[in-house]
Design a protein around this motif. Structure first.
Motif, mmCIF file in Angstrom:
data_model
loop_
_atom_site.group_PDB
_atom_site.id
_atom_site.type_symbol
_atom_site.label_atom_id
_atom_site.label_comp_id
_atom_site.label_asym_id
_atom_site.label_seq_id
_atom_site.Cartn_x
_atom_site.Cartn_y
_atom_site.Cartn_z
ATOM 1 N N ASN A 181 0.851 -1.191 0.000
ATOM 2 C CA ASN A 181 0.000 0.000 0.000
ATOM 3 C C ASN A 181 0.886 1.239 0.000
ATOM 4 O O ASN A 181 2.110 1.152 0.069
ATOM 5 C CB ASN A 181 -0.967 -0.001 1.197
ATOM 6 N N TRP A 182 0.256 2.412 -0.085
ATOM 7 C CA TRP A 182 1.010 3.655 -0.208
ATOM 8 C C TRP A 182 1.930 3.885 0.982
ATOM 9 O O TRP A 182 2.982 4.518 0.874
ATOM 10 C CB TRP A 182 0.055 4.849 -0.350
ATOM 11 N N ARG A 183 1.549 3.359 2.132
ATOM 12 C CA ARG A 183 2.306 3.628 3.350
ATOM 13 C C ARG A 183 3.545 2.746 3.463
ATOM 14 O O ARG A 183 4.521 3.118 4.107
ATOM 15 C CB ARG A 183 1.390 3.397 4.559
ATOM 16 N N SER A 184 3.514 1.577 2.838
ATOM 17 C CA SER A 184 4.627 0.655 2.973
ATOM 18 C C SER A 184 4.645 -0.328 1.795
ATOM 19 O O SER A 184 3.958 -1.343 1.817
ATOM 20 C CB SER A 184 4.520 -0.124 4.290
ATOM 21 N N SER A 185 5.432 -0.009 0.772
ATOM 22 C CA SER A 185 5.596 -0.913 -0.365
ATOM 23 C C SER A 185 6.783 -1.826 -0.063
ATOM 24 O O SER A 185 7.913 -1.565 -0.467
ATOM 25 C CB SER A 185 5.823 -0.112 -1.649
ATOM 26 N N PHE A 186 6.516 -2.886 0.643
ATOM 27 C CA PHE A 186 7.574 -3.713 1.215
ATOM 28 C C PHE A 186 7.980 -4.882 0.322
ATOM 29 O O PHE A 186 9.116 -5.330 0.357
ATOM 30 C CB PHE A 186 7.092 -4.261 2.568
ATOM 31 N N PHE A 187 7.032 -5.381 -0.482
ATOM 32 C CA PHE A 187 7.244 -6.658 -1.157
ATOM 33 C C PHE A 187 7.604 -6.483 -2.628
ATOM 34 O O PHE A 187 7.065 -5.625 -3.323
ATOM 35 C CB PHE A 187 5.982 -7.519 -1.050
ATOM 36 N N SER A 188 8.494 -7.357 -3.108
ATOM 37 C CA SER A 188 8.831 -7.412 -4.525
ATOM 38 C C SER A 188 7.651 -8.020 -5.279
ATOM 39 O O SER A 188 6.780 -8.660 -4.685
ATOM 40 C CB SER A 188 10.069 -8.280 -4.733
ATOM 41 N N PRO A 189 7.588 -7.853 -6.611
ATOM 42 C CA PRO A 189 6.471 -8.427 -7.387
ATOM 43 C C PRO A 189 6.300 -9.936 -7.187
ATOM 44 O O PRO A 189 5.174 -10.433 -7.086
ATOM 45 C CB PRO A 189 6.854 -8.087 -8.833
ATOM 46 N N SER A 190 7.423 -10.677 -7.112
ATOM 47 C CA SER A 190 7.304 -12.124 -6.932
ATOM 48 C C SER A 190 6.757 -12.473 -5.562
ATOM 49 O O SER A 190 5.901 -13.370 -5.422
ATOM 50 C CB SER A 190 8.670 -12.789 -7.127
ATOM 51 N N ASN A 191 7.199 -11.746 -4.534
ATOM 52 C CA ASN A 191 6.670 -11.995 -3.191
ATOM 53 C C ASN A 191 5.219 -11.540 -3.070
ATOM 54 O O ASN A 191 4.425 -12.151 -2.362
ATOM 55 C CB ASN A 191 7.528 -11.288 -2.145
ATOM 56 N N GLU A 192 4.897 -10.474 -3.779
ATOM 57 C CA GLU A 192 3.518 -9.979 -3.738
ATOM 58 C C GLU A 192 2.555 -11.023 -4.294
ATOM 59 O O GLU A 192 1.455 -11.214 -3.773
ATOM 60 C CB GLU A 192 3.413 -8.672 -4.521
ATOM 61 N N SER A 193 2.961 -11.745 -5.333
ATOM 62 C CA SER A 193 2.090 -12.780 -5.900
ATOM 63 C C SER A 193 1.912 -13.940 -4.925
ATOM 64 O O SER A 193 0.827 -14.515 -4.815
ATOM 65 C CB SER A 193 2.664 -13.281 -7.228
ATOM 66 N N ARG A 194 2.974 -14.290 -4.205
ATOM 67 C CA ARG A 194 2.870 -15.341 -3.185
ATOM 68 C C ARG A 194 1.917 -14.934 -2.073
ATOM 69 O O ARG A 194 1.104 -15.721 -1.593
ATOM 70 C CB ARG A 194 4.247 -15.642 -2.580
ATOM 71 N N ILE A 195 2.020 -13.672 -1.671
ATOM 72 C CA ILE A 195 1.167 -13.179 -0.590
ATOM 73 C C ILE A 195 -0.282 -13.079 -1.051
ATOM 74 O O ILE A 195 -1.214 -13.367 -0.291
ATOM 75 C CB ILE A 195 1.697 -11.823 -0.088
ATOM 76 N N THR A 196 -0.484 -12.696 -2.301
ATOM 77 C CA THR A 196 -1.843 -12.629 -2.842
ATOM 78 C C THR A 196 -2.507 -13.998 -2.803
ATOM 79 O O THR A 196 -3.698 -14.123 -2.499
ATOM 80 C CB THR A 196 -1.804 -12.087 -4.283
ATOM 81 N N TYR A 197 -1.730 -15.035 -3.105
ATOM 82 C CA TYR A 197 -2.259 -16.404 -3.023
ATOM 83 C C TYR A 197 -2.684 -16.725 -1.591
ATOM 84 O O TYR A 197 -3.770 -17.300 -1.368
ATOM 85 C CB TYR A 197 -1.199 -17.394 -3.502
ATOM 86 N N LEU A 198 -1.857 -16.351 -0.628
ATOM 87 C CA LEU A 198 -2.196 -16.583 0.784
ATOM 88 C C LEU A 198 -3.445 -15.811 1.180
ATOM 89 O O LEU A 198 -4.291 -16.311 1.930
ATOM 90 C CB LEU A 198 -1.038 -16.148 1.683
ATOM 91 N N LEU A 199 -3.555 -14.589 0.688
ATOM 92 C CA LEU A 199 -4.721 -13.762 1.015
ATOM 93 C C LEU A 199 -6.009 -14.397 0.498
ATOM 94 O O LEU A 199 -7.047 -14.371 1.169
ATOM 95 C CB LEU A 199 -4.555 -12.355 0.433
ATOM 96 N N LYS A 200 -5.963 -14.947 -0.694
ATOM 97 C CA LYS A 200 -7.152 -15.601 -1.242
ATOM 98 C C LYS A 200 -7.555 -16.799 -0.384
ATOM 99 O O LYS A 200 -8.733 -17.128 -0.255
ATOM 100 C CB LYS A 200 -6.887 -16.041 -2.682
ATOM 101 N N LYS A 201 -6.547 -17.443 0.221
ATOM 102 C CA LYS A 201 -6.797 -18.613 1.051
ATOM 103 C C LYS A 201 -7.367 -18.237 2.416
ATOM 104 O O LYS A 201 -8.300 -18.877 2.908
ATOM 105 C CB LYS A 201 -5.499 -19.407 1.221
ATOM 106 N N HIS A 202 -6.821 -17.179 3.021
ATOM 107 C CA HIS A 202 -7.182 -16.846 4.408
ATOM 108 C C HIS A 202 -8.109 -15.636 4.534
ATOM 109 O O HIS A 202 -8.760 -15.475 5.570
ATOM 110 C CB HIS A 202 -5.913 -16.596 5.229
ATOM 111 N N GLY A 203 -8.155 -14.783 3.546
ATOM 112 C CA GLY A 203 -9.003 -13.594 3.626
ATOM 113 C C GLY A 203 -8.321 -12.424 4.292
ATOM 114 O O GLY A 203 -8.371 -11.299 3.814
ATOM 115 N N ILE A 204 -7.663 -12.682 5.433
ATOM 116 C CA ILE A 204 -6.927 -11.652 6.169
ATOM 117 C C ILE A 204 -5.566 -12.223 6.553
ATOM 118 O O ILE A 204 -5.463 -13.376 6.980
ATOM 119 C CB ILE A 204 -7.671 -11.224 7.445
#
Length: 411
Positions: A181-204
């Motif tokens: 997000n605007w406040r903290s762009s912490f993740f690289s594109p490859s890590n962001e895709s991994r995290i997006t997968y986790l988000l779809k699984k857990h919601g939060i």
């Protein structure tokens, strides 16, 4: 901004300095005398010239010293060093009676304690003597990801009870918003895709940010110290990320996001924020009722969601600032960004959250409080209300500094 009241442009005081910039650093006393109108970013830059820096911060540095000291001034360092109001040695104050007074814990102490966290109701801070310490040069900034809120909070509470950590904050990611997000762009594109997968699984998902400061003397040991801090933590395996930044860049990280948003024309929008102190005994209820049932279910919120613990022992109860009556409580920041079309929806959601806390018996306290009735303010201040009234009568009997917040002047 202050109905029937006065808004003081503190920055206008800068034009009265004939010599210097309103910041004087004492290297022998490890303090800085700072004009109340000074921005914290300017205090940082001035003290760093002497190898020193304040120990307690807000996440955003383009705020005035007098402004944050009139509230509390909190961030991820609060659990260790206390809020900014706990790191002040002396103040110059112009009271509501027009008296110019110097105050400290030992001199005019009642005014000192009244003004710190006093919402500007007793006087205007024109100078503050701020505690300084040796400034680090760089930071190791580690972010770990959790899917279980109870484990996430347990690890946060463990970390604030250990030695060697200088900063800790927690935040949330929702499956309907980007991982960065605007406040903290912490993740690289490859890590962001991994995290997006986790988000779809857990919601939060829940992010735990911890920071270790270092300099030339500790550069060879900092990685080992970080590793030791992580021992026994129960984040999702493989989902820990590290950044190495200068101390200044880390402290000023929110400014980068602000500049990016301004370049896109997305900064000057309504921000119906809600900041709360939630007692530890009800933080799991708050997660279930607010983060999961209200915010995630409604999918209205866009903006950072913060949740991290601090300890009551680092807060001086003589000061006007109000916190929950528990040894550990959580700082919760719902930092919504809206539009001129939907800000009312977010404001209604904030009210729904407050109503839920009231029904659930969660004895939270608003930080940067806003209430509409005397009864609500009395409930907010609790046992401090009578002292608050007495101090008001003593330092601002004509209630010149009151209108706008409706604590003593009601509309």
């Amino acid at each position: 901004m202050a109905h029937d009241g006065v808004v003081v442009n503190m920055l206008s005081l800068k034009k009265h300095y004939k010599n210097g910039n309103g910041i004087r650093v004492s290297t022998s006393g490890n303090y800085a005398d700072v004009g109340g109108e000074q921005l914290w970013i300017d205090v940082l830059n001035a003290t760093l010239e002497h190898g020193l820096a304040p120990v307690s911060w807000t996440d955003y540095l383009y705020l005035t010293v007098g402004g944050t000291l009139s509230n509390a001034g909190i961030s991820g360092q609060t659990f260790l060093y206390g809020p900014q109001i706990g790191n002040v040695l002396e103040l110059d104050v112009i009271t509501g009676k027009g008296d110019f007074m110097t105050c400290s814990k030992d001199k005019n102490s009642e005014l000192f304690y009244a003004v710190l966290g006093g919402l500007g109701l007793f006087g205007i801070i024109t100078r503050a003597r701020i505690v300084l310490a040796k400034a680090p040069k760089r930071v190791k900034w580690v972010r770990m990801i959790y899917s279980d809120f109870s484990i996430f909070t347990r690890d946060q509470e463990h970390l604030i009870s250990t030695k060697g950590l200088e900063y800790l904050e927690g935040s949330l990611m929702m499956d309907y918003t980007p991982a960065n997000n605007w406040r903290s762009s912490f993740f690289s594109p490859s890590n962001e895709s991994r995290i997006t997968y986790l988000l779809k699984k857990h919601g939060i998902l829940y992010c735990l940010d911890m920071v270790k400061y270092y300099d030339d003397e500790t550069v060879n040991s900092v990685d080992k110290e970080v590793q030791m801090l992580q021992e026994g933590l129960n984040f999702i395996p493989g989902f820990t990320f590290t950044r190495d930044e200068t101390y200044v860049d880390f402290l000023n990280r929110v400014r980068r996001g602000e500049i990016t948003l301004k370049s896109k024309g997305l900064w000057d929008v309504p921000h119906p924020w809600l900041n709360l102190f939630v007692p530890k005994s009800h933080i799991l209820d708050f997660n279930a009722g607010v983060f999961v049932d209200i915010i995630h279910r409604q999918k209205k919120t866009t903006g950072p969601l913060l949740v991290y613990p601090t300890t009551k022992i680092v807060w001086d109860d003589k000061m006007s600032a109000v916190v929950p009556d528990e040894d550990i409580f959580y700082c919760v920041g719902l930092l919504h960004s809206g539009s001129f079309n939907d800000w009312q929806d977010l404001d209604n959601q904030n009210n729904e959250i407050l109503e839920y806390c009231d029904r659930a018996g969660i004895k939270m306290k608003q930080y940067l409080p806003h209430y509409k009735s005397k009864e609500e303010w009395i409930k907010h201040f609790g046992p401090k209300w009578n002292t608050f009234q007495e101090r008001k009568a003593k330092f601002d009997p004509r209630m010149i500094l009151s209108p706008g917040q409706n604590i003593f002047n009601y509309v």
